[in-house]
Design a protein around this motif. Sequence first.
Motif, PDB file in Angstrom:
ATOM      1  N   UNK A  48      -1.265   9.342  -1.965  1.00 27.45           N
ATOM      2  CA  UNK A  48      -2.361   8.919  -2.840  1.00 27.45           C
ATOM      3  C   UNK A  48      -1.969   7.712  -3.684  1.00 27.45           C
ATOM      4  N   UNK A  49      -0.748   7.707  -4.208  1.00 25.46           N
ATOM      5  CA  UNK A  49      -0.291   6.535  -4.970  1.00 25.46           C
ATOM      6  C   UNK A  49      -0.184   5.311  -4.053  1.00 25.46           C
ATOM      7  N   UNK A  50       0.231   5.535  -2.815  1.00 15.84           N
ATOM      8  CA  UNK A  50       0.282   4.439  -1.849  1.00 15.84           C
ATOM      9  C   UNK A  50      -1.095   3.856  -1.605  1.00 15.84           C
ATOM     10  N   UNK A  51      -2.104   4.732  -1.525  1.00 19.34           N
ATOM     11  CA  UNK A  51      -3.477   4.266  -1.372  1.00 19.34           C
ATOM     12  C   UNK A  51      -3.916   3.465  -2.588  1.00 19.34           C
ATOM     13  N   UNK A  52      -3.527   3.922  -3.777  1.00 19.39           N
ATOM     14  CA  UNK A  52      -3.856   3.196  -5.005  1.00 19.39           C
ATOM     15  C   UNK A  52      -3.240   1.798  -4.994  1.00 19.39           C
ATOM     16  N   UNK A  53      -1.953   1.715  -4.650  1.00 21.04           N
ATOM     17  CA  UNK A  53      -1.277   0.408  -4.612  1.00 21.04           C
ATOM     18  C   UNK A  53      -1.946  -0.489  -3.573  1.00 21.04           C
ATOM     19  N   UNK A  54      -2.278   0.075  -2.422  1.00 25.80           N
ATOM     20  CA  UNK A  54      -2.958  -0.683  -1.368  1.00 25.80           C
ATOM     21  C   UNK A  54      -4.254  -1.288  -1.875  1.00 25.80           C
ATOM     22  N   UNK A  55      -5.069  -0.477  -2.516  1.00 24.47           N
ATOM     23  CA  UNK A  55      -6.372  -0.969  -2.977  1.00 24.47           C
ATOM     24  C   UNK A  55      -6.259  -1.868  -4.201  1.00 24.47           C
ATOM     25  N   UNK A  56      -5.277  -1.618  -5.050  1.00 21.42           N
ATOM     26  CA  UNK A  56      -5.083  -2.494  -6.211  1.00 21.42           C
ATOM     27  C   UNK A  56      -4.649  -3.889  -5.760  1.00 21.42           C
ATOM     28  N   UNK A  57      -3.723  -3.947  -4.817  1.00 21.95           N
ATOM     29  CA  UNK A  57      -3.292  -5.269  -4.328  1.00 21.95           C
ATOM     30  C   UNK A  57      -4.415  -5.944  -3.545  1.00 21.95           C
ATOM     31  N   UNK A  58      -5.215  -5.142  -2.835  1.00 27.96           N
ATOM     32  CA  UNK A  58      -6.379  -5.699  -2.138  1.00 27.96           C
ATOM     33  C   UNK A  58      -7.401  -6.258  -3.104  1.00 27.96           C
ATOM     34  N   UNK A  59      -7.597  -5.562  -4.229  1.00 28.25           N
ATOM     35  CA  UNK A  59      -8.511  -6.041  -5.265  1.00 28.25           C
ATOM     36  C   UNK A  59      -8.044  -7.380  -5.819  1.00 28.25           C
ATOM     37  N   UNK A  69     -10.522   4.462   0.439  1.00 27.11           N
ATOM     38  CA  UNK A  69      -9.397   5.122  -0.245  1.00 27.11           C
ATOM     39  C   UNK A  69      -8.986   6.369   0.531  1.00 27.11           C
ATOM     40  N   UNK A  70      -9.961   7.159   0.967  1.00 27.00           N
ATOM     41  CA  UNK A  70      -9.652   8.372   1.722  1.00 27.00           C
ATOM     42  C   UNK A  70      -8.991   8.043   3.058  1.00 27.00           C
ATOM     43  N   UNK A  71      -9.479   7.005   3.729  1.00 31.74           N
ATOM     44  CA  UNK A  71      -8.898   6.596   5.008  1.00 31.74           C
ATOM     45  C   UNK A  71      -7.450   6.164   4.828  1.00 31.74           C
ATOM     46  N   UNK A  72      -7.192   5.345   3.822  1.00 31.64           N
ATOM     47  CA  UNK A  72      -5.830   4.861   3.602  1.00 31.64           C
ATOM     48  C   UNK A  72      -4.907   6.004   3.211  1.00 31.64           C
ATOM     49  N   UNK A  73      -5.347   6.889   2.318  1.00 33.24           N
ATOM     50  CA  UNK A  73      -4.496   8.012   1.902  1.00 33.24           C
ATOM     51  C   UNK A  73      -4.193   8.929   3.087  1.00 33.24           C
ATOM     52  N   UNK A  74      -5.184   9.225   3.900  1.00 31.59           N
ATOM     53  CA  UNK A  74      -4.962  10.064   5.081  1.00 31.59           C
ATOM     54  C   UNK A  74      -4.042   9.368   6.080  1.00 31.59           C
ATOM     55  N   UNK A  75      -4.247   8.066   6.268  1.00 33.27           N
ATOM     56  CA  UNK A  75      -3.390   7.304   7.177  1.00 33.27           C
ATOM     57  C   UNK A  75      -1.950   7.280   6.691  1.00 33.27           C
ATOM     58  N   UNK A  76      -1.770   7.116   5.380  1.00 33.02           N
ATOM     59  CA  UNK A  76      -0.418   7.096   4.817  1.00 33.02           C
ATOM     60  C   UNK A  76       0.334   8.374   5.173  1.00 33.02           C
ATOM     61  N   UNK A  77      -0.356   9.490   5.114  1.00 32.34           N
ATOM     62  CA  UNK A  77       0.265  10.773   5.430  1.00 32.34           C
ATOM     63  C   UNK A  77       0.453  10.920   6.951  1.00 32.34           C
TER      64      UNK A  77
END
Length: 158
Positions: A30-41, A74-82
């Motif tokens: 979930x934190x990885x998804x946050x970092x992904x979307x924050x850097x994308x933003x 966000x859900x796609x990235x978090x699920x993919x990360x796992x």
Amino acid sequence: MFVFLAFTNGLFAVLARVVNAALSDHVGSLRGSFVNHATGLVAVATLLLGGAGSGALLITNVNPVYLSGGVLGVLVVAASNYAVRHAGSTLFAVLILTFQLLGSAIIDHFGWLGQTPITLSWTRLLGLCLLIGGAILVVTDQEAIEEVIADAPAAEKS
């Protein structure tokens, strides 16, 4: 042009999954998804502020369903990360591509979310069946699955 865009998009999607999975090894899915979307933003804000893109940033008169893409992302990235960490990038890519194409065929056929309906012809259906057959071969590759399990850290096996 669309073939080139599809090729680069596919390549970038796989690279993003692998990079995000490695990131999530260090910070969690979930934190990885946050970092992904924050850097994308930050990246998209930089492009917009630099003059790239067109249209207004106002989201008035937009169907709220169309705003769900960010949450879904966000859900796609978090699920993919796992999943990439545990299943490998090939297996996960085959599965996600298969289900993306099945979902896309249904959306196209019925014209959901404002799409122009595109009938599911027998040739499209045959192509989807062949894709599903290929996915089954990848998913049931017992040797590859056992290799992933054997390489997993002891904490993940239990």
